[in-house]
Design a protein around this motif. Structure first.
Motif, PDB file in Angstrom:
ATOM      1  N   VAL A  85       0.664  -1.323  -0.103  1.00 43.18           N
ATOM      2  CA  VAL A  85      -0.053   0.168   0.063  1.00 43.18           C
ATOM      3  C   VAL A  85       0.790   1.268  -0.079  1.00 43.18           C
ATOM      4  N   TRP A  86       0.278   2.467  -0.667  1.00 42.39           N
ATOM      5  CA  TRP A  86       1.043   3.519  -0.440  1.00 42.39           C
ATOM      6  C   TRP A  86       0.156   4.699   0.003  1.00 42.39           C
ATOM      7  N   SER A  87       0.561   5.704   0.753  1.00 47.85           N
ATOM      8  CA  SER A  87       0.276   6.724   1.162  1.00 47.85           C
ATOM      9  C   SER A  87      -0.316   7.982   0.383  1.00 47.85           C
ATOM     10  N   THR A  88       0.061   7.832  -0.807  1.00 47.52           N
ATOM     11  CA  THR A  88      -0.238   8.820  -1.931  1.00 47.52           C
ATOM     12  C   THR A  88      -0.883   8.016  -3.022  1.00 47.52           C
ATOM     13  N   ALA A  89      -1.516   8.851  -3.911  1.00 49.49           N
ATOM     14  CA  ALA A  89      -2.153   8.333  -5.152  1.00 49.49           C
ATOM     15  C   ALA A  89      -0.851   7.954  -6.178  1.00 49.49           C
ATOM     16  N   ALA A  90      -1.202   7.268  -7.034  1.00 51.72           N
ATOM     17  CA  ALA A  90       0.007   7.077  -8.183  1.00 51.72           C
ATOM     18  C   ALA A  90       1.076   6.149  -7.520  1.00 51.72           C
ATOM     19  N   LYS A  91       0.825   5.501  -6.493  1.00 49.55           N
ATOM     20  CA  LYS A  91       2.038   4.598  -5.972  1.00 49.55           C
ATOM     21  C   LYS A  91       3.053   5.635  -5.458  1.00 49.55           C
ATOM     22  N   LEU A  92       2.845   6.882  -4.706  1.00 50.79           N
ATOM     23  CA  LEU A  92       3.958   7.695  -4.239  1.00 50.79           C
ATOM     24  C   LEU A  92       3.678   7.819  -2.906  1.00 50.79           C
ATOM     25  N   GLY A  93       4.713   8.279  -2.140  1.00 54.26           N
ATOM     26  CA  GLY A  93       4.755   8.537  -0.751  1.00 54.26           C
ATOM     27  C   GLY A  93       5.235   7.359  -0.121  1.00 54.26           C
ATOM     28  N   ASN A  94       4.791   7.196   1.274  1.00 49.85           N
ATOM     29  CA  ASN A  94       5.405   6.100   2.026  1.00 49.85           C
ATOM     30  C   ASN A  94       4.766   4.917   1.720  1.00 49.85           C
ATOM     31  N   ASN A  95       5.143   3.706   1.791  1.00 48.17           N
ATOM     32  CA  ASN A  95       4.976   2.411   1.280  1.00 48.17           C
ATOM     33  C   ASN A  95       4.977   1.297   2.502  1.00 48.17           C
ATOM     34  N   ARG A  96       3.973   0.395   2.354  1.00 48.47           N
ATOM     35  CA  ARG A  96       4.194  -0.782   3.316  1.00 48.47           C
ATOM     36  C   ARG A  96       3.892  -2.021   2.787  1.00 48.47           C
ATOM     37  N   LEU A  97       4.511  -3.022   2.917  1.00 49.66           N
ATOM     38  CA  LEU A  97       3.899  -4.470   2.536  1.00 49.66           C
ATOM     39  C   LEU A  97       3.354  -5.113   3.826  1.00 49.66           C
ATOM     40  N   PHE A  98       2.157  -5.720   3.593  1.00 50.76           N
ATOM     41  CA  PHE A  98       1.345  -6.293   4.587  1.00 50.76           C
ATOM     42  C   PHE A  98       1.182  -7.675   4.080  1.00 50.76           C
ATOM     43  N   SER A  99       1.829  -8.689   4.759  1.00 46.42           N
ATOM     44  CA  SER A  99       1.670  -9.933   4.387  1.00 46.42           C
ATOM     45  C   SER A  99       0.615 -10.855   4.922  1.00 46.42           C
ATOM     46  N   THR A 100       0.307 -12.172   4.860  1.00 47.90           N
ATOM     47  CA  THR A 100      -0.764 -12.906   5.290  1.00 47.90           C
ATOM     48  C   THR A 100      -1.097 -12.605   6.821  1.00 47.90           C
ATOM     49  N   GLY A 101      -2.362 -12.179   6.973  1.00 42.78           N
ATOM     50  CA  GLY A 101      -2.887 -12.152   8.589  1.00 42.78           C
ATOM     51  C   GLY A 101      -4.020 -11.409   8.658  1.00 42.78           C
ATOM     52  N   THR A 102      -4.351 -10.878   9.851  1.00 37.67           N
ATOM     53  CA  THR A 102      -5.444 -10.017  10.243  1.00 37.67           C
ATOM     54  C   THR A 102      -4.719  -8.721  10.712  1.00 37.67           C
ATOM     55  N   TYR A 103      -5.070  -7.592  10.336  1.00 41.53           N
ATOM     56  CA  TYR A 103      -4.632  -6.253  10.729  1.00 41.53           C
ATOM     57  C   TYR A 103      -5.845  -5.904  11.448  1.00 41.53           C
ATOM     58  N   GLN A 105      -6.303  -2.874  13.571  1.00 42.83           N
ATOM     59  CA  GLN A 105      -6.400  -1.648  13.556  1.00 42.83           C
ATOM     60  C   GLN A 105      -4.684  -0.882  12.838  1.00 42.83           C
ATOM     61  N   LEU A 106      -5.267  -0.543  11.697  1.00 43.30           N
ATOM     62  CA  LEU A 106      -4.228   0.124  10.940  1.00 43.30           C
ATOM     63  C   LEU A 106      -3.358   1.135  11.712  1.00 43.30           C
ATOM     64  N   ARG A 107      -4.075   1.758  12.719  1.00 43.73           N
ATOM     65  CA  ARG A 107      -3.415   2.841  13.378  1.00 43.73           C
ATOM     66  C   ARG A 107      -2.362   2.340  14.396  1.00 43.73           C
ATOM     67  N   ASP A 108      -2.171   0.914  14.462  1.00 42.23           N
ATOM     68  CA  ASP A 108      -1.053   0.282  15.249  1.00 42.23           C
ATOM     69  C   ASP A 108      -0.036   0.089  14.293  1.00 42.23           C
ATOM     70  N   TYR A 109       0.063   0.332  12.913  1.00 42.92           N
ATOM     71  CA  TYR A 109       1.155   0.298  12.000  1.00 42.92           C
ATOM     72  C   TYR A 109       1.860   1.744  11.693  1.00 42.92           C
ATOM     73  N   ALA A 110       2.961   1.964  11.902  1.00 38.67           N
ATOM     74  CA  ALA A 110       3.456   3.145  11.695  1.00 38.67           C
ATOM     75  C   ALA A 110       3.726   3.327  10.212  1.00 38.67           C
ATOM     76  N   GLN A 111       3.438   4.836  10.031  1.00 39.68           N
ATOM     77  CA  GLN A 111       3.807   5.178   8.515  1.00 39.68           C
ATOM     78  C   GLN A 111       4.715   6.448   8.766  1.00 39.68           C
ATOM     79  N   ASN A 119      -6.737   5.107   7.893  1.00 41.16           N
ATOM     80  CA  ASN A 119      -7.329   6.201   6.897  1.00 41.16           C
ATOM     81  C   ASN A 119      -6.049   6.578   5.903  1.00 41.16           C
ATOM     82  N   ALA A 120      -5.205   6.055   5.532  1.00 42.53           N
ATOM     83  CA  ALA A 120      -3.936   6.629   5.044  1.00 42.53           C
ATOM     84  C   ALA A 120      -3.669   5.681   3.523  1.00 42.53           C
ATOM     85  N   ILE A 121      -4.459   4.807   3.243  1.00 47.48           N
ATOM     86  CA  ILE A 121      -4.153   4.181   1.951  1.00 47.48           C
ATOM     87  C   ILE A 121      -4.814   4.691   0.785  1.00 47.48           C
ATOM     88  N   SER A 122      -3.663   5.223  -0.259  1.00 45.79           N
ATOM     89  CA  SER A 122      -4.253   5.807  -1.625  1.00 45.79           C
ATOM     90  C   SER A 122      -4.231   5.119  -2.816  1.00 45.79           C
TER      91      SER A 122
END
Length: 129
Positions: A85-103, A105-111, A119-122
């Protein structure tokens, strides 16, 4: 005795209904790479609520579908899958890879230094093996 058994069964059913997050293996059965939800909760059994967006294997969205930009609060990634996932449209900004699992509360994962992924995935790319 029968009344006690019925109450026990009802309480187990109520607990199952409240647990809204699907298991990662259940998503794979439906050809879903990841399921992204608009709601989360401090209580894990109440996360994965509200509307959801399914990402299929190979989905590549540099721009989120209409109405989904910066709305995702919890997600489940299917077995043997991952979503970047990326924080900005067009795959710009911060990014993070989430692998198999249940997340729950995304607020628990630093960006970055001060932010989180609630509420930060674009944009996203999802793939399975």
């Amino acid at each position: 005795m029968v009344l006690i058994q019925q109450l026990l069964i009802l309480s187990l059913l109520a607990a199952a209904i409240m647990a809204q997050c699907p298991a990662p293996a259940d998503l794979k059965l439906n050809s879903v790479c990841a399921r992204m939800f608009e709601d989360s909760s401090y209580y894990n059994d109440k996360s994965c609520g509200g509307s959801y967006l399914d990402a299929k294997n190979g989905d590549d969205f540099p721009f989120m579908p209409l109405g989904w930009g910066n709305r995702i609060s919890s997600m489940v990634v299917a077995t043997r899958c991952e979503i970047r996932v990326w924080s900005t449209a067009a795959k710009l900004g911060n990014n993070r890879l989430f692998s198999t699992g249940t997340y729950y509360q995304l607020r628990d994962y630093a960006q970055g230094l001060f932010g989180d992924w609630n509420n930060a995935i674009s944009s996203y790319y999802c793939k399975c093996n």
